[in-house]
Motif scaffolding. Structure first.
Motif, PDB file in Angstrom:
ATOM      1  N   THR A 185       0.834  -1.205   0.000  1.00  0.00           N
ATOM      2  CA  THR A 185       0.000   0.000   0.000  1.00  0.00           C
ATOM      3  C   THR A 185       0.869   1.256   0.000  1.00  0.00           C
ATOM      4  O   THR A 185       0.613   2.215  -0.741  1.00  0.00           O
ATOM      5  N   ASP A 195       2.628   1.704  -3.346  1.00  0.00           N
ATOM      6  CA  ASP A 195       1.684   2.238  -4.337  1.00  0.00           C
ATOM      7  C   ASP A 195       1.522   3.750  -4.164  1.00  0.00           C
ATOM      8  O   ASP A 195       1.527   4.507  -5.129  1.00  0.00           O
ATOM      9  N   SER A 234       4.548   5.489  -5.313  1.00  0.00           N
ATOM     10  CA  SER A 234       4.623   5.489  -6.781  1.00  0.00           C
ATOM     11  C   SER A 234       3.841   6.670  -7.347  1.00  0.00           C
ATOM     12  O   SER A 234       4.280   7.315  -8.303  1.00  0.00           O
TER      13      SER A 234
END
Length: 161
Positions: free
Chosen positions: A19, A22, A25
């Protein structure tokens, strides 16, 4: 013959690491888009404020360039690949590219919006990182928030009478 993945045991669950990676990112994508916008404006700014904006944008994109590596390396430390293509960044970024060459003060307006968007992306991840007790990522996010909020303020100051 495949390479066997080595288990990561740094005190964060795999779900938390995924998580957070992500979220980082998305921050990397916004940061890269902001970097590219700032460098583009550095190259293409013109008008009476040329010298001051040209120098200011260079200071900003240089700082931003170093931050890209910090964000990407944190994603890697969490055990995930960092996005690194224009296609990935375009898909993940909340910032849209600017078409053409805006006037100098419009460049500043675009950069204010992009700095603020990048700050929002970082801030959105803070509760997730806090819940996971991920201090290194929290520290990185705090540093990035400080830079983006301060830079947005400095840019906004150029727009005031």
């Amino acid at each position: 013959m495949g390479v066997k993945a080595i288990k990561i045991d740094i005190g964060l669950s795999e779900k938390s690491r995924a998580t957070i990676a992500d979220g980082l990112s998305g921050l990397l994508a916004d940061s890269y888009t902001l970097y590219l916008m700032t460098h583009n404006f550095h190259w293409n700014v013109k008008g009476p404020m040329f010298n001051s904006l040209h120098q200011m944008f260079m200071t900003q994109y240089t700082e931003q360039w170093a931050a890209l590596d910090q964000i990407a390396e944190r994603i890697r430390a969490l055990g995930y690949p960092a996005p690194g293509t224009y296609a990935q960044f375009a898909k993940l970024a909340t910032i849209k590219e600017v078409e053409g060459v805006p006037a100098a003060l419009d460049m500043v307006r675009h950069l204010v919006a992009a700095q603020e968007a990048t700050a929002r992306t970082a801030r959105k991840l803070l509760p997730v990182v806090g819940k996971a007790d991920d201090q290194p990522t929290a520290d990185l996010l705090t540093q990035r928030l400080d830079v983006h909020e301060k830079t947005a303020w400095m840019l906004r100051s150029l727009l005031e009478e």
